[in-house]
Write a protein that holds these residues in place. Structure first.
Motif, PDB file in Angstrom:
ATOM      1  N   LYS A 365       0.706  -1.108   0.483  1.00 49.66           N
ATOM      2  CA  LYS A 365       0.153   0.145  -0.500  1.00 49.66           C
ATOM      3  C   LYS A 365       0.791   0.937   0.278  1.00 49.66           C
ATOM      4  O   LYS A 365       1.552   1.385   0.423  1.00 49.66           O
ATOM      5  CB  LYS A 365      -1.298  -0.284   1.084  1.00 49.66           C
ATOM      6  CG  LYS A 365      -2.003  -1.573   0.590  1.00 49.66           C
ATOM      7  CD  LYS A 365      -2.990  -0.530  -0.304  1.00 49.66           C
ATOM      8  CE  LYS A 365      -3.647  -1.630   0.124  1.00 49.66           C
ATOM      9  NZ  LYS A 365      -4.788  -1.562  -0.994  1.00 49.66           N
ATOM     10  N   ASP A 382      -9.648  -1.369   1.710  1.00 50.94           N
ATOM     11  CA  ASP A 382     -10.638  -1.665   0.016  1.00 50.94           C
ATOM     12  C   ASP A 382     -12.105  -1.178   0.399  1.00 50.94           C
ATOM     13  O   ASP A 382     -12.714  -2.618   0.476  1.00 50.94           O
ATOM     14  CB  ASP A 382     -10.546  -2.346  -1.291  1.00 50.94           C
ATOM     15  CG  ASP A 382      -8.356  -1.594  -1.049  1.00 50.94           C
ATOM     16  OD1 ASP A 382      -8.489   0.103  -1.077  1.00 50.94           O
ATOM     17  OD2 ASP A 382      -8.140  -2.495  -2.143  1.00 50.94           O
ATOM     18  N   GLU A 390     -12.515  -4.367  -6.874  1.00 47.78           N
ATOM     19  CA  GLU A 390     -11.941  -3.126  -6.218  1.00 47.78           C
ATOM     20  C   GLU A 390     -12.689  -1.689  -6.984  1.00 47.78           C
ATOM     21  O   GLU A 390     -12.999  -1.308  -8.200  1.00 47.78           O
ATOM     22  CB  GLU A 390     -10.714  -2.796  -6.269  1.00 47.78           C
ATOM     23  CG  GLU A 390     -10.441  -1.417  -5.766  1.00 47.78           C
ATOM     24  CD  GLU A 390      -8.770  -0.782  -5.587  1.00 47.78           C
ATOM     25  OE1 GLU A 390      -8.290  -1.848  -5.507  1.00 47.78           O
ATOM     26  OE2 GLU A 390      -8.588   0.195  -5.374  1.00 47.78           O
ATOM     27  N   GLY A 393     -11.043   3.076  -2.962  1.00 47.35           N
ATOM     28  CA  GLY A 393      -9.756   2.212  -2.176  1.00 47.35           C
ATOM     29  C   GLY A 393      -9.513   3.245  -1.424  1.00 47.35           C
ATOM     30  O   GLY A 393      -9.279   4.539  -1.533  1.00 47.35           O
TER      31      GLY A 393
HETATM   32 MG    MG Z   1      -6.749   0.475  -4.774  1.00 46.50          MG
END
Ligand code: MG
Ligand code: 4AD
Length: 467
Positions: A365, A382, A390, A393
């Motif tokens: 990340k 997420d 996804e 985020g």
């Molecule tokens: Mg992301």
């Protein structure tokens, strides 16, 4: 003279008996004995207006040009429609063709076209049923998003598109330069002799198209508390997938005095309320998607509006994936990033609804996420959605000066480039959090459309920037 109004949607709501003027493009024309039935649409709503032209009342010349694709003005009386399919129809007494359209070469025919073909006629596809519905939903979604944040008192901030900092630290940025690429200025001396002299470039240093407005939004959150951005973002990742664009729109709320819990609460409330609003304002268009594109779309949306999201930590998610017994294309182990196949398994097979995954390993990340006390994970979250993967985020941000410096170093970023970002941690730092929603990903979810290229007016993807 061009009259104001005359929208098809207004006319369809009127009671029979009055007079009406309609403008639009001819969708189809059907010739019957002595009469021409013409469906016209001006993009204001899904339903076409049926216009009835009495062959005796108009010259051959005038009728000849009323063909698919032509733009017309029709004036007449609104009567109850004897045929099924429409409540009212317009019996024309006056007809004007603005621009004819050669029916033999007009690319948009009544027969269904593939999405791939429609992408090749990006200048005309908006006149089709499918894209009419897509772009009305897109408009309604944008409005619902602004109205959600405005209702909650969030300040709308316009973050820059041209930037010198890489928010995500992923390096997938489009460079922007006015230097002559055939004749780049080079540094004549010093330790970097021979390298490009960006001092002579427009901004005096390398510049890029932004990948995210987050870092700028954080500046504003530390003055206005609750803010959001809504703008275009650019990523030069070479991902030719149905879920990636090189230019896409992102909505990024940022909240001061807020932790990961509050961030997740906002994300859930936000998705639920904007989806509910679009379902209300675009019922007719969504019905079309349900009928023609994906028969599960309404049930899926209903489900999101009514039930709460599932919450799991990354560590729990990996355990579920490991014990699934599936033969993954991308093997899973603690520390690996979740791939689309994993996200879909969690949302479609295990939980059958949106899932919020939290506390990812720090290695996968961005540098700005708040470190957890375990030393291994960060306060990321997420939101994963069935079919899409996804969709959001986000994270709580690292508000501690020393820890942030350390994270910048660990990520091999240059501390001096982030001096202003670090300053926010020196003067009145507070816990804060935010997230980014991919606007087109939510569009995929709302419409059931399969490819992200078909929910943005003019898609930009590797090798393609047409129209
Ligand atoms: Mg992301
Ligand atoms: O997860 P991402 O990279 O997060 C950020 O950029 C943070 N700065 C957001 C924040 O915390 N303020 O991107 C956010 C979302 C993704 O979840 C995805 O929905 C969408 O942006 N997205 C894309 N959409 C279309 N095409 C792409 N290439 C996308 N990359 C990300």
């Amino acid at each position: 003279m061009i009259e104001k109004g005359g929208y098809i949607s207004d006319i369809l709501q009127q009671e029979p008996g009055g007079r009406a003027v309609a403008h639009g493009w001819v969708k189809t024309r059907r010739d019957s004995k002595g009469v021409r039935f013409v469906q016209i649409n001006d993009g204001s709503c899904f339903a076409d207006l049926q216009v009835v032209l009495d062959a005796d009342a108009f010259s051959e010349e005038a009728l000849h040009h009323v063909t698919t694709g032509a733009s017309v003005r029709v004036e007449g009386s609104l009567v109850e429609s004897p045929g099924g399919g429409q409540r009212v129809e317009l019996h024309a007494s006056d007809l004007h063709v603005y621009g004819p359209s050669d029916p033999a070469s007009y690319p948009l025919q009544k027969k269904g076209h593939t999405m791939e073909f429609l992408r090749e006629i990006g200048h005309l596809r908006s006149r089709s049923n499918t894209f009419g519905a897509v772009f009305r939903v897109r408009n309604a979604l944008a409005r619902a998003i602004h109205s959600f944040f405005q209702r909650q008192g969030f300040l709308y901030v316009h973050t820059p598109i041209l930037t010198a900092s890489d928010c995500e630290g992923a390096g997938a940025m489009f460079g922007v330069t006015t230097l002559d690429l055939q004749n780049l200025p080079r540094k004549p001396e010093g330790p970097k002799a021979g390298s490009i002299d960006y001092g002579q470039d427009f901004f005096g240093k390398p510049a890029f198209l932004t990948v995210s407005g987050q870092l700028n939004a954080e500046i504003f959150a530390l003055a206005f508390t609750n803010v959001y951005t809504f703008g275009p973002t650019f990523r030069a990742e070479n991902s030719n997938t149905p879920r990636h664009l090189a230019e896409f729109w992102m909505i990024e709320p940022e909240m001061a005095f807020c932790d990961l819990q509050g961030d997740m609460q906002l994300a859930e409330k936000f998705l639920r309320e904007v989806i509910a609003e679009v379902m209300e304002t675009c019922a007719e268009d969504l019905e079309f998607f349900q009928k023609r594109i994906d028969s599960t779309v309404l049930a899926t949306l209903e489900n999101v509006v009514q039930s709460s999201f599932e919450h799991v930590t990354y560590t729990e998610a990996v355990a579920l994936l490991e014990k699934s017994g599936n033969n993954w294309e991308f093997p899973v182990h603690w520390g690996s990033d979740l791939q689309s196949e994993h996200e879909r398994y969690l949302t479609e097979q295990v939980f059958k609804k949106p899932v919020i995954v939290t506390d990812y390993p720090k290695e996968i990340k961005a540098f700005y996420m708040r470190a957890n006390d375990d030393g291994r994970t960060v306060r990321a979250m997420d939101v994963l959605a069935p079919r899409i993967g996804e969709i959001i985020g986000g994270s709580q941000r690292e508000e501690r000066y020393d820890v942030l410096c350390q994270r910048i170093a660990e990520n091999h970023l240059e501390e001096s480039a982030y001096w202003w970002y670090l300053d926010l941690r020196r003067y009145g730092s507070v816990p804060h959090a935010g997230f980014g929603l991919g606007f087109e990903r939510l569009m995929l979810y709302l419409t059931g459309m399969k490819n992200i290229r078909d929910v943005i007016p003019f898609p930009r993807t590797p090798g393609s920037a047409d129209f």
